[in-house]
Each structure stands twice: as C-alpha cells, then as structure tokens.
Design an enzyme around this catalytic site. Structure first.
Site, PDB file in Angstrom:
ATOM      1  N   LYS A  61      82.637  32.883 -48.000  1.00 35.05           N
ATOM      2  CA  LYS A  61      83.524  31.801 -48.429  1.00 35.05           C
ATOM      3  C   LYS A  61      83.621  31.771 -49.957  1.00 35.05           C
ATOM      4  O   LYS A  61      82.850  32.432 -50.656  1.00 35.05           O
ATOM      5  CB  LYS A  61      83.009  30.464 -47.904  1.00 35.05           C
ATOM      6  CG  LYS A  61      81.644  30.063 -48.441  1.00 35.05           C
ATOM      7  CD  LYS A  61      81.193  28.736 -47.866  1.00 35.05           C
ATOM      8  CE  LYS A  61      79.832  28.333 -48.434  1.00 35.05           C
ATOM      9  NZ  LYS A  61      79.408  27.007 -47.961  1.00 35.05           N
ATOM     10  N   ARG A 159      76.808  15.558 -42.911  1.00 34.03           N
ATOM     11  CA  ARG A 159      78.091  16.053 -43.423  1.00 34.03           C
ATOM     12  C   ARG A 159      79.081  16.111 -42.269  1.00 34.03           C
ATOM     13  O   ARG A 159      79.921  15.237 -42.130  1.00 34.03           O
ATOM     14  CB  ARG A 159      77.888  17.407 -44.099  1.00 34.03           C
ATOM     15  CG  ARG A 159      79.084  17.901 -44.897  1.00 34.03           C
ATOM     16  CD  ARG A 159      78.721  19.055 -45.816  1.00 34.03           C
ATOM     17  NE  ARG A 159      78.178  20.219 -45.124  1.00 34.03           N
ATOM     18  CZ  ARG A 159      77.772  21.339 -45.743  1.00 34.03           C
ATOM     19  NH1 ARG A 159      77.818  21.407 -47.073  1.00 34.03           N
ATOM     20  NH2 ARG A 159      77.296  22.361 -45.066  1.00 34.03           N
ATOM     21  N   HIS A 188      72.804  22.869 -40.312  1.00 37.67           N
ATOM     22  CA  HIS A 188      72.664  23.355 -41.691  1.00 37.67           C
ATOM     23  C   HIS A 188      71.455  22.713 -42.337  1.00 37.67           C
ATOM     24  O   HIS A 188      71.255  21.495 -42.272  1.00 37.67           O
ATOM     25  CB  HIS A 188      73.918  23.034 -42.502  1.00 37.67           C
ATOM     26  CG  HIS A 188      73.920  23.697 -43.853  1.00 37.67           C
ATOM     27  ND1 HIS A 188      74.005  25.053 -44.013  1.00 37.67           N
ATOM     28  CD2 HIS A 188      73.821  23.168 -45.097  1.00 37.67           C
ATOM     29  CE1 HIS A 188      73.961  25.352 -45.297  1.00 37.67           C
ATOM     30  NE2 HIS A 188      73.853  24.232 -45.977  1.00 37.67           N
ATOM     31  N   ARG A 244      72.411  33.058 -41.623  1.00 39.56           N
ATOM     32  CA  ARG A 244      73.646  32.911 -42.392  1.00 39.56           C
ATOM     33  C   ARG A 244      73.371  32.956 -43.895  1.00 39.56           C
ATOM     34  O   ARG A 244      73.581  31.965 -44.600  1.00 39.56           O
ATOM     35  CB  ARG A 244      74.344  31.588 -42.047  1.00 39.56           C
ATOM     36  CG  ARG A 244      74.633  31.350 -40.581  1.00 39.56           C
ATOM     37  CD  ARG A 244      75.521  30.113 -40.407  1.00 39.56           C
ATOM     38  NE  ARG A 244      75.018  28.956 -41.114  1.00 39.56           N
ATOM     39  CZ  ARG A 244      74.216  28.029 -40.599  1.00 39.56           C
ATOM     40  NH1 ARG A 244      73.792  28.129 -39.359  1.00 39.56           N
ATOM     41  NH2 ARG A 244      73.812  27.004 -41.329  1.00 39.56           N
ATOM     42  N   TYR A 288      86.022  23.755 -82.045  1.00 46.17           N
ATOM     43  CA  TYR A 288      86.487  22.377 -81.891  1.00 46.17           C
ATOM     44  C   TYR A 288      85.360  21.372 -82.123  1.00 46.17           C
ATOM     45  O   TYR A 288      84.220  21.568 -81.697  1.00 46.17           O
ATOM     46  CB  TYR A 288      87.025  22.153 -80.474  1.00 46.17           C
ATOM     47  CG  TYR A 288      88.317  22.869 -80.176  1.00 46.17           C
ATOM     48  CD1 TYR A 288      89.504  22.517 -80.817  1.00 46.17           C
ATOM     49  CD2 TYR A 288      88.351  23.886 -79.226  1.00 46.17           C
ATOM     50  CE1 TYR A 288      90.695  23.172 -80.525  1.00 46.17           C
ATOM     51  CE2 TYR A 288      89.535  24.538 -78.916  1.00 46.17           C
ATOM     52  CZ  TYR A 288      90.709  24.177 -79.580  1.00 46.17           C
ATOM     53  OH  TYR A 288      91.879  24.823 -79.283  1.00 46.17           O
ATOM     54  N   CYS A 335      85.852  27.524 -76.039  1.00 45.07           N
ATOM     55  CA  CYS A 335      87.267  27.180 -75.932  1.00 45.07           C
ATOM     56  C   CYS A 335      87.797  27.604 -74.557  1.00 45.07           C
ATOM     57  O   CYS A 335      87.087  28.201 -73.750  1.00 45.07           O
ATOM     58  CB  CYS A 335      88.064  27.872 -77.033  1.00 45.07           C
ATOM     59  SG  CYS A 335      87.369  27.664 -78.689  1.00 45.07           S
ATOM     60  N   MET A 336      89.061  27.314 -74.303  1.00 46.40           N
ATOM     61  CA  MET A 336      89.637  27.677 -73.019  1.00 46.40           C
ATOM     62  C   MET A 336      89.633  29.179 -72.800  1.00 46.40           C
ATOM     63  O   MET A 336      89.403  29.653 -71.672  1.00 46.40           O
ATOM     64  CB  MET A 336      91.080  27.149 -72.898  1.00 46.40           C
ATOM     65  CG  MET A 336      91.706  27.398 -71.542  1.00 46.40           C
ATOM     66  SD  MET A 336      93.395  26.767 -71.390  1.00 46.40           S
ATOM     67  CE  MET A 336      93.091  25.000 -71.398  1.00 46.40           C
ATOM     68  N   ASP A 337      89.856  29.958 -73.870  1.00 49.56           N
ATOM     69  CA  ASP A 337      90.037  31.398 -73.720  1.00 49.56           C
ATOM     70  C   ASP A 337      89.092  32.232 -74.583  1.00 49.56           C
ATOM     71  O   ASP A 337      89.144  33.460 -74.515  1.00 49.56           O
ATOM     72  CB  ASP A 337      91.479  31.778 -74.102  1.00 49.56           C
ATOM     73  CG  ASP A 337      92.492  30.841 -73.490  1.00 49.56           C
ATOM     74  OD1 ASP A 337      92.539  30.770 -72.252  1.00 49.56           O
ATOM     75  OD2 ASP A 337      93.215  30.157 -74.243  1.00 49.56           O
TER      76      ASP A 337
END
Length: 402
Positions: A61, A159, A188, A244, A288, A335-337
């Site tokens: 998953k 859950r 689980h 699992r 920043y 930063c973002m990038d």
C-alpha cells in the site's frame, strides 16, 4: 535570432530541437532520485518468511511505502510472494491492470458503491461488519460471481472490524453465505513494534478465542493472519497461518523500540546533487525567516529537493546529508524545492557532487530511522511522503537500471 520564414525552415529547426533533446535526454534527468534495490527486497522477503515460518502477504500500500507500487509488486510476485495487501480498491485495480495476478487483499474498509469493482477485478475483500457482509453478498449475487472475503476482527485497535467478543454471529453469517467464500480471518496489532508492550499478548488471546467459533460451528478454519512487521520481529506466536510485513519488507524498523531480530537490508536510497556553491559571510542568515545565521565565514551548497518532494520541512537545521563521504548539517529552513547545507570553512564540494539524504556513501550512512527521529516522526511517514515528483531507479532483480 532568425525566425523561420517557411514551413521547411521551421520543420528543420524542429528536427534540430528533437535531435538535441534525444542526444541529451540522459543529461536532462532530474538530479534528485530514489534508488530501489530489488535484491534487498528479495533478501528481506525470504528472511521474514524464514523468521515467521509462514507464508507472506507482502504489503504494498501507499505506493509500496514509497518504493513504487507496480514495480515492487511485480518483483515480489516473481519472487514467489504468496499474497499482496493494499489499502484501497484503486491500488488493487492498478496492480491488476499492470498484470499482477497474485492474490490481492484490500485491507481498508469498503465503500458500498465500489463493492462490485472488487469482484470484477478479482480482489479479496475485507469484511468488517454484518452490514458490509450483506453489501458484498448483494453485489456478488447481482454479478453472479462469488466474492472472496477476509473477516476483520477488532481485538484492540478500535479502527474497523467486529469486536472479537461479539464475533460469533458475524462468523456464522459469513460461513453460511451462499455468495461469499471466507478465505481468511484477521486482526491488526496495535503495539507489536514495541517488544516490551503487553498489549500484543492480550490481542493474541482475544483473536484466538474468537477464532474458536469456527470450530464450535463445525466450519473449516480459514487462514488466520495477525502478525505485522512488529509481530514477525518480536512475537513469533502471532505468526499463525500467514504474516503481513509492511515496513520490514523494505528493510526499515517500525519503531525506535524495535529490535533487529531479522537481517534486514534497506531497499531505498534518496540522493541528489549539489547545484550551487557559495561562501556565506559571518553574521549572514540563510533561507526563509532568517532562522540560521552563519557563526563564521563558511561554505554553503544548495541541494535541489524540498518539502514539495515530501522531504520533511521539520528537518530544517536538524537534518544531515552526506557529501564526499562526510556528514554535513542542513542549515536554515528547507524550501519547497531546495535546501542549503553548511560544509564548513574548509569543506570541499563541487556542482554535481552526489548528496545522500538516505543511504550510504563510502563508509558513512544515514538510515531512514535516524531521519525520522530528527524530523520528530516515524519511518513510515518519511517513506510514504516521498512523492512521484522524484523519479525512481530500480536496480537488481534482473532489471536494468532505469
């Protein structure tokens, strides 16, 4: 620059551009990439199976924990994994469309309008209540095709699933169903990542007690699966008929409290390259918010990956990377990038030098577990957060690098 004045001139210019693109295609690949070692996956699969003494449902998953859903699933299938597990219907369909034929269980709670698609795509269904059982029966009858189901019992996670102490009528209804085949029953484990937790023993007792209801009504016992990664590592009594493993399959321990009771090999490395070098003078701030200030003249390099790729911003001025086999700190806010690294007043680095964020370089290494600790999170979040903006390269497993 001259502008083409005829179709033929424009076409020739286009041909030149296409040729240039083709010639430099490899050079234009993004310098940041994820490398996945399929041989490590093979090793971990066999090691976990041997430790458990039971068949393995490989959990793929969340894009195979960031390793690449389809390629990992195909590789595990080729290595003889007995079953695969995904979270959502869409993941299961993607695998079927990619030609994966091994049995696939969808572990998440089902959504009524989607039930027919599980059956159409030959996906095994988690049935977690009498109401869900009736939905599956109705869809199977409408299609004229029996559904393969696994019954989900809640032994303490709270859950999804029928409480184990109320499971009798649920089990009886499932066994009596004309349109459902009960292949498995499972629960689980909530605390198995910690070998000292008493919760696992409680859950095992509840689960085994509920499963005796099959015997009481004279029904064959389906596959019982309970052990996740922590269960396989720490609680062999939970391994039962199938296991699992998720994160352990990828060579990563689930928790700082976990013990390395199996020889696991990390399958994922995260690497980038230096794209800029500068000298930052003492007293000058970086990134920043000006949250980090150089205490002395120092050399700083820029690395082209950021939180937009899923690399945690929480590692700002807390994480480390490897450059030329040496560990160096990230400075300033990520930063973002991009982010910046202080290599020190005498540090050496050049543009296009490799930067290792997770993995090994020379004799040094940075593992996913330590990155998670620095970011104040868990290894799962580090791995699944690495998104598809980062290209993945696969090595080993009979595949060429790509």
């Amino acid at each position: 620059m001259a502008v083409p004045t005829s179709y033929s001139a424009a076409s020739a210019a286009s041909d030149d551009i296409d040729a240039l693109r083709h010639r430099h295609a490899e050079a234009s690949d993004r310098p940041t990439r994820i490398r996945v070692d399929l041989d490590a996956l093979t090793h971990n699969l066999h090691a976990l199976r041997a430790k458990a003494g039971a068949p393995v449902m490989g959990i793929v998953k969340a894009n195979a924990y960031g390793h690449g859903l389809v390629t990992v699933a195909r590789h595990l299938q080729a290595q003889g994994v007995e079953q695969l597990g995904v979270a959502f219907l869409e993941e299961g369909i993607a695998l079927r469309q990619a030609g994966v034929r091994v049995p696939i269980l969808v572990l998440g709670g089902i959504f009524g309008p989607q039930v027919a698609q599980f059956i159409v795509h030959d996906l095994e269904i988690t049935v977690s209540s009498l109401d869900k059982l009736r939905q599956v029966e109705a869809a199977a009858e409408a299609l004229g095709h029996r559904a393969t189901i696994h019954l989900k019992l809640d032994t303490g996670m709270e859950r999804i699933g029928v409480h184990s102490y109320n499971a009798g009528p649920f089990i009886e209804a499932a066994v009596a169903s004309s349109w459902c085949v009960v292949k498995g029953v499972y629960s689980h484990l909530a605390c198995a990542d910690d070998p000292a937790s008493p919760m696992t023993a409680v859950q095992l007792e509840r689960f085994l007690d509920a499963c005796t209801h099959f015997e009481r009504i004279g029904a064959p016992m389906p596959l019982r699966h309970l052990a996740n990664s922590g269960g396989v590592l720490h609680f062999p009594e939970t391994c039962l008929d199938m296991v699992r493993p998720g994160i352990a399959l990828y060579g990563v321990l689930p928790d700082p409290a976990s013990r390395r009771t199996v020889d696991l090999r990390p399958a994922l490395s995260l690497v980038s390259q230096v794209v800029y070098f500068k000298v930052v003078k003492a007293g000058h701030s970086v990134s920043y918010g000006a949250t980090w200030t150089a205490p002395r003249d120092t050399r700083v390099v820029t690395v082209p990956i950021g939180y937009g790729d899923g690399y945690p911003r929480a590692l700002s001025s807390r994480g480390d990377v490897l450059i030329r086999g040496q560990r160096h700190p990230i400075v300033g806010r990520i930063c973002m990038d991009q982010f910046m690294v202080d290599i020190g007043p005498q540090g050496t680095a050049y543009n296009e030098d490799d930067v290792v964020l997770i993995g090994r370089q020379g004799d040094a290494g940075i593992d996913c577990e330590s990155v998670a600790i620095a970011a104040g999170t868990i290894p799962y979040e580090i791995l699944v957060g690495l998104n598809d903006r980062i290209p993945r390269e696969y090595r080993g497993g009979g595949l060429s690098d790509r």
